[in-house]
Scaffold this motif. Structure first.
Motif, PDB file in Angstrom:
ATOM      1  N   LEU A   4       5.695   2.443  -6.382  1.00 17.39           N
ATOM      2  CA  LEU A   4       4.685   2.206  -7.401  1.00 17.39           C
ATOM      3  C   LEU A   4       3.303   2.211  -6.769  1.00 17.39           C
ATOM      4  CD1 LEU A   4       6.273  -0.675  -9.504  1.00 17.39           C
ATOM      5  CD2 LEU A   4       6.411   1.791  -9.889  1.00 17.39           C
ATOM      6  N   ARG A   5       2.342   2.698  -7.542  1.00 13.06           N
ATOM      7  CA  ARG A   5       0.957   2.639  -7.099  1.00 13.06           C
ATOM      8  C   ARG A   5       0.066   2.389  -8.309  1.00 13.06           C
ATOM      9  NH1 ARG A   5      -2.150   7.063  -8.167  1.00 13.06           N
ATOM     10  NH2 ARG A   5      -0.996   8.845  -8.982  1.00 13.06           N
ATOM     11  N   VAL A  49      -0.431   1.846 -13.696  1.00 15.46           N
ATOM     12  CA  VAL A  49       0.643   1.817 -12.706  1.00 15.46           C
ATOM     13  C   VAL A  49       1.411   3.118 -12.853  1.00 15.46           C
ATOM     14  CG1 VAL A  49       2.715   0.647 -11.869  1.00 15.46           C
ATOM     15  CG2 VAL A  49       0.832  -0.699 -12.849  1.00 15.46           C
ATOM     16  N   PHE A  50       1.669   3.746 -11.712  1.00 14.63           N
ATOM     17  CA  PHE A  50       2.406   5.000 -11.684  1.00 14.63           C
ATOM     18  C   PHE A  50       3.689   4.835 -10.886  1.00 14.63           C
ATOM     19  CE2 PHE A  50      -1.900   6.301 -12.541  1.00 14.63           C
ATOM     20  CZ  PHE A  50      -1.761   7.354 -13.428  1.00 14.63           C
ATOM     21  N   ASP A  51       4.748   5.425 -11.404  1.00 17.24           N
ATOM     22  CA  ASP A  51       6.009   5.587 -10.688  1.00 17.24           C
ATOM     23  C   ASP A  51       6.066   7.077 -10.368  1.00 17.24           C
ATOM     24  OD1 ASP A  51       8.543   5.545  -9.635  1.00 17.24           O
ATOM     25  OD2 ASP A  51       9.563   5.089 -11.518  1.00 17.24           O
ATOM     26  N   GLY A  52       5.726   7.430  -9.151  1.00 14.75           N
ATOM     27  CA  GLY A  52       5.536   8.841  -8.834  1.00 14.75           C
ATOM     28  C   GLY A  52       4.306   9.332  -9.570  1.00 14.75           C
ATOM     29  N   GLN A  55       2.859   7.666 -15.469  1.00 15.24           N
ATOM     30  CA  GLN A  55       2.227   6.389 -15.771  1.00 15.24           C
ATOM     31  C   GLN A  55       3.204   5.520 -16.546  1.00 15.24           C
ATOM     32  OE1 GLN A  55      -1.738   6.492 -17.426  1.00 15.24           O
ATOM     33  NE2 GLN A  55      -1.581   4.380 -18.150  1.00 15.24           N
ATOM     34  N   ILE A  56       3.349   4.268 -16.114  1.00 16.98           N
ATOM     35  CA  ILE A  56       4.330   3.375 -16.732  1.00 16.98           C
ATOM     36  C   ILE A  56       3.724   2.059 -17.228  1.00 16.98           C
ATOM     37  CG2 ILE A  56       6.258   4.361 -15.451  1.00 16.98           C
ATOM     38  CD1 ILE A  56       6.088   1.873 -13.578  1.00 16.98           C
ATOM     39  N   ALA A  57       2.463   1.806 -16.910  1.00 10.87           N
ATOM     40  CA  ALA A  57       1.827   0.560 -17.341  1.00 10.87           C
ATOM     41  C   ALA A  57       0.315   0.741 -17.367  1.00 10.87           C
ATOM     42  CB  ALA A  57       2.212  -0.588 -16.413  1.00 10.87           C
ATOM     43  N   TYR A  80      10.606   0.175 -18.317  1.00 12.64           N
ATOM     44  CA  TYR A  80      10.218  -0.462 -17.060  1.00 12.64           C
ATOM     45  C   TYR A  80       9.992  -1.963 -17.206  1.00 12.64           C
ATOM     46  CZ  TYR A  80       9.770   3.979 -14.622  1.00 12.64           C
ATOM     47  OH  TYR A  80      10.025   5.189 -14.022  1.00 12.64           O
ATOM     48  N   LYS A  81      10.181  -2.481 -18.409  1.00  9.71           N
ATOM     49  CA  LYS A  81      10.016  -3.926 -18.613  1.00  9.71           C
ATOM     50  C   LYS A  81      11.096  -4.692 -17.864  1.00  9.71           C
ATOM     51  CE  LYS A  81       7.445  -3.788 -22.872  1.00  9.71           C
ATOM     52  NZ  LYS A  81       7.401  -3.991 -24.296  1.00  9.71           N
TER      53      LYS A  81
END
Length: 135
Positions: A4-5, A49-52, A55-57, A80-81
């Motif tokens: 995550l980043r 927030v990115f997973d790869g 964007q997830i958040a 992703y919760k």
């Protein structure tokens, strides 16, 4: 999950995802149009927030860096919760060097009081002194 980043670069953010979540899935921004979402993002510090590359958040913060900051539009997409993404995002925001001396920070939530209390948020003391104007 990949590594995550977090990015604060609006150009990298998935505007369609943010708009869709806020306008259709959130309880606080139902019906917010795309132009309003973009304007609100342009006038705040935004966090994605990115997973790869996905964007997830998202969250955004408005502040004067001295007196007050307001945290809003915080969300994690459903799949992703409960996987620590919200904690990852909040840890990042709450540890920003630029807001460490801000006198107060606010937010509104209908259902996440327990989560935010872990970051020092609590019900407003002396609510009788607060006023608001709603459009």
């Amino acid at each position: 999950m990949k590594e995550l980043r977090i990015s604060t670069d609006i150009r990298e953010m998935d505007i369609a995802l943010v708009h869709n979540y806020l306008s259709k899935q959130s309880y606080w921004a139902k019906g917010r149009n795309k132009e309003e979402v973009i304007t609100s993002m342009e006038n705040a510090i935004c966090f994605a927030v990115f997973d790869g590359k996905r964007q997830i958040a998202f969250a955004r913060l408005v502040t004067d860096y001295v007196v007050f900051a307001w945290l809003m539009d915080v969300f994690v997409i459903d799949e992703y919760k409960s996987k620590g993404v919200g904690r990852f995002l909040m840890d990042y925001i709450m540890n920003l060097p630029s807001i460490q001396e801000v006198n107060g920070m606010g937010l509104r939530t209908n259902d996440a009081h327990g989560f935010y209390s872990k970051y020092g948020f609590h019900k407003i003391s002396e609510p009788e002194t607060w006023m608001q104007k709603i459009r």
